[in-house]
Design an enzyme around this catalytic site. Structure first.
Site, PDB file in Angstrom:
ATOM      1  N   LYS A  68       2.257  -3.110   7.409  1.00 58.25           N
ATOM      2  CA  LYS A  68       2.498  -3.334   5.974  1.00 58.25           C
ATOM      3  C   LYS A  68       3.956  -2.976   5.613  1.00 58.25           C
ATOM      4  CE  LYS A  68       0.004  -4.377   3.168  1.00 58.25           C
ATOM      5  NZ  LYS A  68      -0.352  -5.729   2.651  1.00 58.25           N
ATOM      6  N   TYR A  91      -1.668  -0.028  11.142  1.00 59.02           N
ATOM      7  CA  TYR A  91      -1.849  -0.792   9.897  1.00 59.02           C
ATOM      8  C   TYR A  91      -0.684  -0.543   8.937  1.00 59.02           C
ATOM      9  CZ  TYR A  91      -3.329  -1.334   5.032  1.00 59.02           C
ATOM     10  OH  TYR A  91      -3.360  -1.625   3.695  1.00 59.02           O
ATOM     11  N   THR A 104       0.822  -1.206   0.000  1.00 59.02           N
ATOM     12  CA  THR A 104       0.000   0.000   0.000  1.00 59.02           C
ATOM     13  C   THR A 104       0.859   1.260   0.000  1.00 59.02           C
ATOM     14  OG1 THR A 104      -1.505   1.289   1.395  1.00 59.02           O
ATOM     15  CG2 THR A 104      -0.104  -0.277   2.525  1.00 59.02           C
ATOM     16  N   ASP A 105       0.282   2.360  -0.486  1.00 57.68           N
ATOM     17  CA  ASP A 105       1.009   3.637  -0.452  1.00 57.68           C
ATOM     18  C   ASP A 105       1.154   4.173   0.974  1.00 57.68           C
ATOM     19  OD1 ASP A 105      -1.644   4.363  -0.002  1.00 57.68           O
ATOM     20  OD2 ASP A 105      -1.756   5.801  -1.653  1.00 57.68           O
ATOM     21  N   GLU A 106       0.390   3.595   1.920  1.00 54.41           N
ATOM     22  CA  GLU A 106       0.443   4.118   3.290  1.00 54.41           C
ATOM     23  C   GLU A 106       1.797   3.883   3.952  1.00 54.41           C
ATOM     24  OE1 GLU A 106      -2.788   3.598   5.920  1.00 54.41           O
ATOM     25  OE2 GLU A 106      -4.270   3.506   4.328  1.00 54.41           O
TER      26      GLU A 106
HETATM   27  P1  NAD Z   1      -9.886  -6.887   2.691  1.00 53.60           P
HETATM   28  O1  NAD Z   1      -9.924  -6.681   4.165  1.00 53.60           O
HETATM   29  O2  NAD Z   1     -11.095  -6.616   1.876  1.00 53.60           O
HETATM   30  O3  NAD Z   1      -9.410  -8.370   2.355  1.00 53.60           O
HETATM   31  C1  NAD Z   1      -8.420  -9.042   3.076  1.00 53.60           C
HETATM   32  C2  NAD Z   1      -8.680 -10.539   2.945  1.00 53.60           C
HETATM   33  O4  NAD Z   1      -7.662 -11.230   3.690  1.00 53.60           O
HETATM   34  C3  NAD Z   1     -10.028 -10.977   3.523  1.00 53.60           C
HETATM   35  O5  NAD Z   1     -10.692 -11.833   2.641  1.00 53.60           O
HETATM   36  C4  NAD Z   1      -9.654 -11.695   4.812  1.00 53.60           C
HETATM   37  O6  NAD Z   1     -10.575 -12.723   5.160  1.00 53.60           O
HETATM   38  C5  NAD Z   1      -8.285 -12.242   4.448  1.00 53.60           C
HETATM   39  N1  NAD Z   1      -7.459 -12.492   5.631  1.00 53.60           N
HETATM   40  C6  NAD Z   1      -7.267 -11.672   6.691  1.00 53.60           C
HETATM   41  N2  NAD Z   1      -6.458 -12.263   7.582  1.00 53.60           N
HETATM   42  C7  NAD Z   1      -6.115 -13.471   7.063  1.00 53.60           C
HETATM   43  C8  NAD Z   1      -5.308 -14.534   7.514  1.00 53.60           C
HETATM   44  N3  NAD Z   1      -4.659 -14.473   8.683  1.00 53.60           N
HETATM   45  N4  NAD Z   1      -5.177 -15.621   6.733  1.00 53.60           N
HETATM   46  C9  NAD Z   1      -5.833 -15.702   5.535  1.00 53.60           C
HETATM   47  N5  NAD Z   1      -6.635 -14.725   5.070  1.00 53.60           N
HETATM   48  C10 NAD Z   1      -6.771 -13.633   5.834  1.00 53.60           C
HETATM   49  O7  NAD Z   1      -8.665  -5.992   2.224  1.00 53.60           O
HETATM   50  P2  NAD Z   1      -8.342  -5.461   0.760  1.00 53.60           P
HETATM   51  O8  NAD Z   1      -8.769  -4.059   0.674  1.00 53.60           O
HETATM   52  O9  NAD Z   1      -8.769  -6.445  -0.227  1.00 53.60           O
HETATM   53  O10 NAD Z   1      -6.741  -5.469   0.850  1.00 53.60           O
HETATM   54  C11 NAD Z   1      -6.008  -6.580   0.362  1.00 53.60           C
HETATM   55  C12 NAD Z   1      -4.558  -6.188   0.235  1.00 53.60           C
HETATM   56  O11 NAD Z   1      -4.438  -5.054  -0.620  1.00 53.60           O
HETATM   57  C13 NAD Z   1      -3.940  -5.774   1.588  1.00 53.60           C
HETATM   58  O12 NAD Z   1      -2.635  -6.276   1.650  1.00 53.60           O
HETATM   59  C14 NAD Z   1      -3.916  -4.263   1.527  1.00 53.60           C
HETATM   60  O13 NAD Z   1      -2.851  -3.765   2.276  1.00 53.60           O
HETATM   61  C15 NAD Z   1      -3.714  -4.033   0.040  1.00 53.60           C
HETATM   62  N6  NAD Z   1      -4.193  -2.732  -0.485  1.00 53.60           N
HETATM   63  C16 NAD Z   1      -5.514  -2.385  -0.359  1.00 53.60           C
HETATM   64  C17 NAD Z   1      -5.929  -1.159  -0.877  1.00 53.60           C
HETATM   65  C18 NAD Z   1      -7.369  -0.686  -0.763  1.00 53.60           C
HETATM   66  O14 NAD Z   1      -7.635   0.482  -1.017  1.00 53.60           O
HETATM   67  N7  NAD Z   1      -8.303  -1.540  -0.407  1.00 53.60           N
HETATM   68  C19 NAD Z   1      -5.013  -0.318  -1.520  1.00 53.60           C
HETATM   69  C20 NAD Z   1      -3.679  -0.725  -1.608  1.00 53.60           C
HETATM   70  C21 NAD Z   1      -3.282  -1.935  -1.092  1.00 53.60           C
HETATM   71  O1  DAU Z   2      -4.113   4.043   0.510  1.00 55.30           O
HETATM   72  C1  DAU Z   2      -4.372   2.684   0.465  1.00 55.30           C
HETATM   73  C2  DAU Z   2      -5.195   2.281   1.664  1.00 55.30           C
HETATM   74  O2  DAU Z   2      -6.508   2.770   1.438  1.00 55.30           O
HETATM   75  C3  DAU Z   2      -5.210   0.769   1.880  1.00 55.30           C
HETATM   76  O3  DAU Z   2      -3.914   0.354   2.224  1.00 55.30           O
HETATM   77  C4  DAU Z   2      -6.167   0.404   3.011  1.00 55.30           C
HETATM   78  O4  DAU Z   2      -6.240  -1.010   3.133  1.00 55.30           O
HETATM   79  C5  DAU Z   2      -7.542   0.961   2.670  1.00 55.30           C
HETATM   80  O5  DAU Z   2      -8.425   0.699   3.740  1.00 55.30           O
HETATM   81  C6  DAU Z   2      -7.459   2.470   2.437  1.00 55.30           C
HETATM   82  O6  DAU Z   2      -7.116   3.157   3.668  1.00 55.30           O
HETATM   83  P1  DAU Z   2      -7.902   4.487   4.140  1.00 55.30           P
HETATM   84  O7  DAU Z   2      -7.775   4.574   5.616  1.00 55.30           O
HETATM   85  O8  DAU Z   2      -7.491   5.652   3.322  1.00 55.30           O
HETATM   86  O9  DAU Z   2      -9.416   4.047   3.686  1.00 55.30           O
HETATM   87  P2  DAU Z   2     -10.841   4.291   4.363  1.00 55.30           P
HETATM   88  O10 DAU Z   2     -11.849   3.857   3.341  1.00 55.30           O
HETATM   89  O11 DAU Z   2     -10.935   3.703   5.721  1.00 55.30           O
HETATM   90  O12 DAU Z   2     -10.930   5.860   4.505  1.00 55.30           O
HETATM   91  C7  DAU Z   2     -10.732   6.718   3.383  1.00 55.30           C
HETATM   92  C8  DAU Z   2     -10.767   8.159   3.897  1.00 55.30           C
HETATM   93  O13 DAU Z   2     -12.105   8.467   4.321  1.00 55.30           O
HETATM   94  C9  DAU Z   2      -9.890   8.405   5.113  1.00 55.30           C
HETATM   95  O14 DAU Z   2      -9.348   9.717   5.005  1.00 55.30           O
HETATM   96  C10 DAU Z   2     -10.861   8.339   6.297  1.00 55.30           C
HETATM   97  C11 DAU Z   2     -12.160   8.848   5.699  1.00 55.30           C
HETATM   98  N1  DAU Z   2     -13.418   8.297   6.234  1.00 55.30           N
HETATM   99  C12 DAU Z   2     -13.521   6.936   6.338  1.00 55.30           C
HETATM  100  C13 DAU Z   2     -14.703   6.361   6.786  1.00 55.30           C
HETATM  101  C14 DAU Z   2     -14.842   4.867   6.942  1.00 55.30           C
HETATM  102  C15 DAU Z   2     -14.485   9.126   6.526  1.00 55.30           C
HETATM  103  O15 DAU Z   2     -14.381  10.374   6.402  1.00 55.30           O
HETATM  104  N2  DAU Z   2     -15.656   8.564   6.947  1.00 55.30           N
HETATM  105  C16 DAU Z   2     -15.811   7.216   7.114  1.00 55.30           C
HETATM  106  O16 DAU Z   2     -16.903   6.777   7.513  1.00 55.30           O
END
Ligand code: NAD
Ligand code: DAU
Length: 332
Positions: free
Chosen positions: A152, A148, A121-123
């Site tokens: 990562k 988190y 992730t970019d975080e």
């Molecule tokens: P998500 O929470 O939707 O999915 C995560 C999955 O992993 C779930 O299906 C969960 O059941 C499974 N999981 C959790 N713990 C586990 C374990 N111990 N063993 C096996 N499976 C397990 O999350 P996501 O948004 O799909 O993120 C997936 C990956 O992508 C993460 O590594 C996250 O850091 C990365 N990522 C997400 C975003 C985003 O915006 N969603 C952006 C950049 C990177």
């Molecule tokens: O940048 C990549 C990341 O993006 C991934 O690594 C993470 O897995 C993914 O969850 C996401 O992280 P954020 O914390 O940015 O996502 P989230 O959807 O939780 O929140 C997006 C933005 O919105 C953040 O600035 C917090 C804000 N927010 C979130 C929620 C749930 C609100 O203002 N209201 C809300 O109810």
């Protein structure tokens, strides 16, 4: 590439990737997923049985991971605890799954000499000021600010150490905020879409000036496939689609697309340590691997995403009340 293991393949990014692999390759996909609250077996509906093996299990389980990694051509490691608000409630599962789980996957790939792609992730780079003219690049220093992000970042360091020390064939991607169908209702966009469908007012943390760099899940998946096919071993590729918007702007788009006034939301308590801005410079991925995002109109992508949530209430409804009760307790 005939056999691919996707860890976390029932999650948002993982299931999006599985659907993409099924549509764009001939691979047979094995999914290993613990089905925590975030994972949903129904996210894999539509994948033909003969192309999918689903195993419910934990990436921290050495025996299960070892058995599944053996015989794969590629492992894509998506399994993670992924939600910042959840990490602020209880960081321990983030250490276990994101750090220890990654070490278990790395060791299995090392034992069986299997190519790994690690989804990050970019975080890991921390945040940028709103007026900072720069964006994150592959050279940006690691400065994670949340539990988190720190978990990562730790996992990324492990992957690089395994490449250098053991010659593991691995690549990494650091992507920005991803949106689209099958994202859990704890996250910003699905939470607000389903709030509006339920007749509740959306909740914006703090001022709402925080900026995220949005990319559609299909573009994220296409980038991962491209890196698997042509990425240089040991390299990290930043993935982003020039989609910077403040949370306020995104919420206003969602509200208007759903026939509401742009200001029909409530400001709620800010997230502790809330990262201000993420922004990705994806030049390496574009120039070196020729990847281009296809979903460049955020409003159109949001509109399709809203339609998906309208049409798949059975998918999200079972999780909605629990998620909102947790937020309620925190004043969010
Ligand atoms: P998500 O929470 O939707 O999915 C995560 C999955 O992993 C779930 O299906 C969960 O059941 C499974 N999981 C959790 N713990 C586990 C374990 N111990 N063993 C096996 N499976 C397990 O999350 P996501 O948004 O799909 O993120 C997936 C990956 O992508 C993460 O590594 C996250 O850091 C990365 N990522 C997400 C975003 C985003 O915006 N969603 C952006 C950049 C990177
Ligand atoms: O940048 C990549 C990341 O993006 C991934 O690594 C993470 O897995 C993914 O969850 C996401 O992280 P954020 O914390 O940015 O996502 P989230 O959807 O939780 O929140 C997006 C933005 O919105 C953040 O600035 C917090 C804000 N927010 C979130 C929620 C749930 C609100 O203002 N209201 C809300 O109810």
């Amino acid at each position: 590439m005939r056999a691919v293991l996707v860890t976390g393949g029932a999650g948002f990014i993982g299931s999006g990737l599985v659907h993409h692999l099924i549509a764009h390759t001939d691979a047979v996909v094995t999914v290993l997923d613990k089905l925590t609250g975030a994972g949903n077996r129904d996210s894999l509906t539509g994948v033909p049985d003969e192309r999918l093996r689903f195993v419910r299990g934990d990436v921290c389980d050495v025996a299960v991971v070892d058995e599944l990694v053996a015989g794969q051509d590629v492992v894509v490691h998506c399994a993670a605890e992924s939600h910042n608000d959840a990490a602020l409630r209880d960081p321990r599962p983030f250490v276990d799954t994101n750090i220890v789980g990654t070490a278990v996957v790395l060791e299995a790939c090392r034992r069986h000499d299997v190519r790994l792609h690690h989804v990050s992730t970019d975080e890991v780079f921390g945040d940028l000021a709103l007026d900072d003219p720069t964006r994150f690049t592959e050279a940006s220093p690691y400065r994670p600010s949340s539990p988190y992000a720190a978990s990562k970042a730790s996992a990324d360091h492990l992957v690089r150490a395994w490449v250098r020390s053991f010659g593991l064939r691995a690549t990494l991607s650091s992507c920005s905020n991803t949106y689209g169908p099958r994202q859990h209702v704890e996250k910003l966009i699905p939470r607000q879409v389903t709030n509006i469908l339920d007749g509740r007012r959306p909740r914006l943390y703090g001022s709402g000036a925080h900026v995220r760099d949005w990319i559609h899940v299909e573009d994220h998946s296409a980038a991962v496939l491209r890196i698997i096919e042509a990425g240089r071993i040991g390299e990290t590729y930043l993935v982003g689609a020039d989609g910077e918007h403040s949370n306020r702007e995104v919420l206003a788009m969602v509200l208007q697309l759903m026939g509401q006034s742009a200001d029909a939301f409530d400001h709620v308590r800010d997230r502790p340590g809330h990262d201000v801005r993420y922004a990705i410079d994806a030049t390496r991925l574009r120039h070196e691997l020729g990847w281009r995002p296809q979903h460049t109109d955020l409003e159109a992508g949001l509109s399709e995403t809203i339609t998906w949530y309208r049409e798949h209430e059975a998918w999200w409804r079972p999780h909605k009340a629990t998620v909102e009760q947790e937020y309620e307790r925190e004043g969010r």
